[in-house]
Design a protein around this motif. Structure first.
Motif, mmCIF file in Angstrom:
data_model
loop_
_atom_site.group_PDB
_atom_site.id
_atom_site.type_symbol
_atom_site.label_atom_id
_atom_site.label_comp_id
_atom_site.label_asym_id
_atom_site.label_seq_id
_atom_site.Cartn_x
_atom_site.Cartn_y
_atom_site.Cartn_z
ATOM 1 N N LEU A 185 31.184 51.452 51.665
ATOM 2 C CA LEU A 185 32.208 52.489 51.701
ATOM 3 C C LEU A 185 33.168 52.353 50.523
ATOM 4 O O LEU A 185 33.595 53.355 49.925
ATOM 5 N N TYR A 186 33.525 51.122 50.171
ATOM 6 C CA TYR A 186 34.473 50.921 49.082
ATOM 7 C C TYR A 186 33.908 51.422 47.758
ATOM 8 O O TYR A 186 34.592 52.129 47.003
ATOM 9 N N PHE A 187 32.677 51.065 47.440
ATOM 10 C CA PHE A 187 32.098 51.457 46.151
ATOM 11 C C PHE A 187 31.736 52.941 46.109
ATOM 12 O O PHE A 187 31.314 53.445 45.074
ATOM 13 N N ARG A 188 31.925 53.629 47.205
ATOM 14 C CA ARG A 188 31.785 55.090 47.212
ATOM 15 C C ARG A 188 33.159 55.768 47.270
ATOM 16 O O ARG A 188 33.270 56.952 47.599
ATOM 17 N N GLN A 221 38.540 42.408 49.453
ATOM 18 C CA GLN A 221 39.242 42.856 48.257
ATOM 19 C C GLN A 221 38.326 42.781 47.043
ATOM 20 O O GLN A 221 37.358 42.025 47.002
ATOM 21 N N TYR A 222 38.675 43.608 46.060
ATOM 22 C CA TYR A 222 37.913 43.610 44.813
ATOM 23 C C TYR A 222 38.738 44.339 43.759
ATOM 24 O O TYR A 222 39.388 45.358 44.059
ATOM 25 N N ASP A 223 38.689 43.791 42.542
ATOM 26 C CA ASP A 223 39.366 44.415 41.405
ATOM 27 C C ASP A 223 40.847 44.638 41.704
ATOM 28 O O ASP A 223 41.429 45.678 41.345
ATOM 29 N N GLY A 224 41.466 43.651 42.372
ATOM 30 C CA GLY A 224 42.888 43.737 42.647
ATOM 31 C C GLY A 224 43.259 44.664 43.781
ATOM 32 O O GLY A 224 44.453 44.872 44.046
ATOM 33 N N LYS A 225 42.292 45.227 44.472
ATOM 34 C CA LYS A 225 42.554 46.160 45.566
ATOM 35 C C LYS A 225 42.094 45.549 46.892
ATOM 36 O O LYS A 225 41.078 44.863 46.950
ATOM 37 N N ASP A 278 36.473 35.767 39.660
ATOM 38 C CA ASP A 278 36.656 37.217 39.620
ATOM 39 C C ASP A 278 35.940 37.935 40.760
ATOM 40 O O ASP A 278 35.888 39.169 40.784
ATOM 41 N N LEU A 279 35.373 37.169 41.704
ATOM 42 C CA LEU A 279 34.675 37.702 42.873
ATOM 43 C C LEU A 279 33.482 38.569 42.500
ATOM 44 O O LEU A 279 33.027 39.390 43.291
ATOM 45 N N SER A 280 32.943 38.367 41.295
ATOM 46 C CA SER A 280 31.797 39.168 40.861
ATOM 47 C C SER A 280 30.475 38.603 41.358
ATOM 48 O O SER A 280 29.454 39.300 41.360
#
Length: 698
Positions: free
Chosen positions: A580-583, A611-615, A687-689
């Motif tokens: 859902l987040y990446f959409r 969380q990802y990319d500071g969000k 960086d959680l990548s």
């Protein structure tokens, strides 16, 4: 001179006799012995021992404490009490709770359904009596002290309280009902007016524990109050009102001095064939001995019972004009000794089982004769003794109206197995699994017998010339009530909660998941709890209506594509959250003004996967972590300490294995992650990548 010498000799003789045999002085009866007193009060801190030394005469005593809870928390404080070098006992120190009512009843939502009211704590000094178990397990008789110096150790296990006095009170028995009647006017005086007043049990004055909750039953109009089209909370108690020390109180009012009967409308359908026991207090005192242990027999449906003695003879209360407090407290009563003996048998059977597997191992050879009766001294005699004890104790847990129940049947199974071992010792090794199962069953039964649930519908106070309350309704009334309820079910929106409030309506989905998703299952029960919290707090504070729906987590993506997604979704698996987040379907919670305060409620690790990319696109609903459980009795027998490192764990495990026992560790991905963290390797890259599962350390 001779006369004077004779008088002097007599005086000297009297002095010698006085010194040798001083006259006895009748001491006034000692009602209580103050062990500690401080008018300003002192804090009992958690995990800090407070030792009080005192001297006493040989007698039986109760230990009482004046204490006050510290407001602001809903958890019931617990204290560990140890007398001399006896066994420590952990006891509740109840708070005092009242309901926040509106116009004498519970608040309602926009659909006319009653809501569970908010609880308000009443902070004041109160007195608790610690019913410490003596060597014979008779807590109700007080603790037997010898003459001399003793030591009372107090230690808070949970929360903190203030205390200002601790004292010993000599045990005394309340007068019998016959003695209670003496000196009071006749119960059949012509001046007594006809009076009857029903008090709804759910509208109590005060209660001791927040888990004593109100509930509703819409099966019959006989349960009052009731409404075929809306929720009316009409019961209190149940499983949350079952542990010794819990109590509920009510205020009643009578118009004039006189004798009044008290009726209780109740249901006890949990412990089949058993009696739930309660102690009645009137204005803080047990009025007569029979009131110290009132019995509420097993009843599948609601029944009305009048305050009476064991043969069933009514025992009216003599009350003066005005308001009085009635309190019902959960007590073990005559079961205290039986429960203590059953617990002792359970401990001894555990001890014998441990000694048996020390000889046979956990998986005995069925073709080998271990001669256990020769290797373990007194084994067969102990089995025979415990079988007889279990048979005797089974009679204590039977309702007088029944010869057997499920509890006694389980106890007899244990007894039969032990007698089989006595008659055929070679079967002990081959049926070792059966022995372990029966010990486990006995432990579960002991826990069940120690609880005494009770649901209360109403109390009725009436003058003696009025017959017992009859709350039965006709078949046609019940049929009409249920038909109205059935027809209304087609009109009621069970998903909507206060949606007609002010035009604002949130769409909330509670998703269903299996137990392996979060460590606990989610479904209808969880949605009902969420619905209750929305009614009781969210809607009151915001005025925002909510449409709550129970949905499968897998339909969230389809709902997003079709444009019918909810505003809020709960219990969503992390895999679906990522999709859902990446959409771009999720809102960044950091943009909300109060996010910083909400974030402090959680461990930072709980937000890592959200969380990802500071969000941050979700909040955690549960955080699972490993715990260690161990048998305190076995550790005590073998002088073992709970391990704090893996090296200590292996050392303890080796000693347990030598005694024929094992330690177990659950096999899961979380265990692997535990080892990884203990090597100071984070699960994810900075960086959680990506994960660190491909590193050399991993």
């Amino acid at each position: 001179m001779k006369k004077a010498a004779l008088i002097l000799s007599l005086c000297l003789l009297l002095q010698l006799l006085w010194a040798a045999c001083p006259p006895s002085v009748a001491a006034a009866p000692q009602d209580n012995l103050v062990i500690y007193e401080n008018d300003d009060g002192e804090q009992l801190l958690q995990d800090v021992e407070r030792v009080l030394s005192f001297s006493s005469t040989a007698n039986r005593y109760y230990v009482e404490m004046d204490y006050q809870t510290i407001a602001g928390k809903s958890v019931t404080p617990q204290i560990r009490v140890t007398l001399d070098d006896g066994q420590a006992q952990v006891l509740d120190m109840p708070r005092i709770w009242i309901n926040q009512l509106e116009n004498g009843r519970f608040p309602k939502d926009d659909q006319d359904n009653e809501q569970i009211p908010a609880l308000i704590e009443q902070t004041r000094w109160q007195t608790i009596r610690f019913l410490l178990a003596d060597g014979d397990g008779e807590t109700e008789k007080g603790i037997l002290l010898t003459e001399g110096t003793h030591r009372l150790t107090l230690q808070m296990v949970r929360e903190t309280v203030l205390f200002k006095a601790v004292r010993l009170v000599e045990t005394s028995t309340s007068p019998s009902y016959a003695a209670y009647q003496k000196g009071k006017p006749s119960s059949l005086t012509a001046t007594e007016k006809a009076f009857s007043q029903v008090y709804e049990a759910e509208l109590f004055k005060e209660k001791s524990h927040p888990e004593i909750t109100v509930s509703y039953d819409r099966s019959s109009p006989a349960i009052t109050p009731n409404d075929a089209e809306a929720i009316r909370y009409n019961l209190i108690g149940g499983s949350g009102y079952s542990n010794p020390g819990q109590w509920i109180s009510w205020d009643i009012e009578v118009p004039e001095d006189g004798w009044y009967a008290v009726d209780f409308t109740y249901r006890q359908s949990s412990n089949q064939g058993q009696i739930s026991r309660r102690r009645l207090y009137v204005d803080g005192q047990v009025p007569f001995a029979e009131a110290a242990q009132l019995g509420f027999p097993y009843s599948y449906g609601f029944e009305t019972i009048t305050l009476s003695d064991t043969p069933g003879e009514a025992m009216p209360l003599y009350l003066q004009k005005g308001v009085h407090e009635l309190k019902l407290m959960v007590v073990n009563g005559s079961l205290s000794n039986a429960l203590q003996k059953l617990n002792t048998v359970l401990q001894e059977l555990n001890r014998l089982y441990a000694r048996i597997i020390l000889v046979t191992g956990e998986s005995p050879d069925s073709l080998r004769d271990y001669d256990l009766e020769d290797h373990i001294e007194g084994l067969l005699e102990d089995f025979s003794c415990y079988a007889e004890t279990i048979d005797e104790l089974s009679q204590s847990f039977t309702d007088s109206r029944e010869d057997r129940n499920s509890s006694t049947a389980q106890m007899q199974q244990v007894s039969l197995l032990l007698r089989e071992f006595v008659n055929k010792p070679r079967k002990i090794a081959t049926k070792l699994g059966d022995l372990r199962s029966q010990i486990n069953n006995l432990a579960s039964l002991l826990a069940s017998l120690s609880t005494q649930p009770l649901e209360l519908d109403s109390l009725t106070v009436r003058s003696t010339q009025i017959p017992q309350t009859d709350k039965r309704v006709s078949f046609w009334n019940v049929l009409s009530f249920r038909m109205r309820s059935f027809l209304h079910s087609f009109l009621e929106d069970y998903n909507a909660i206060s949606s007609k409030s002010n035009g604002k309506v949130l769409s909330v989905w509670v998703t269903t998941n299996a137990v392996d998703t979060f460590g606990f299952a989610t479904g209808r029960e969880q949605s009902q709890i969420v619905m209750q919290q929305i009614r009781n707090s969210f809607y009151k504070e915001t005025g925002t209506g909510v449409n709550l729906s129970l949905m499968d987590a897998g339909v969230l993506l389809q709902a997003l594509v079709s444009g019918k997604e909810p505003d809020v979704a709960m219990f969503v698996p992390e895999v679906i959250l990522s999709n859902l987040y990446f959409r771009n379907a999720l809102y960044d919670l950091k943009q909300m003004p109060q996010y910083a305060a909400v974030e402090k409620r959680f461990y930072s690790s709980a937000l890592t996967a959200l969380q990802y990319d500071g969000k941050v696109f979700a909040l955690p609903e549960a955080q699972i972590y490993n715990m260690m459980f161990y048998r305190t009795d076995i550790f005590k027998d073998y002088n073992l300490m709970p391990p704090e490192t893996w090296e200590e764990f292996y050392d303890v495990l080796a000693k347990l294995q030598k005694a024929g026992m094992q330690g177990g560790i659950g096999e899961s991905q979380k265990l692997y992650e535990t080892f990884l963290f203990q090597k100071d390797v984070p699960l994810y890259k900075e960086d959680l990548s990506a994960t660190n599962l491909t590193t050399n350390a991993s």
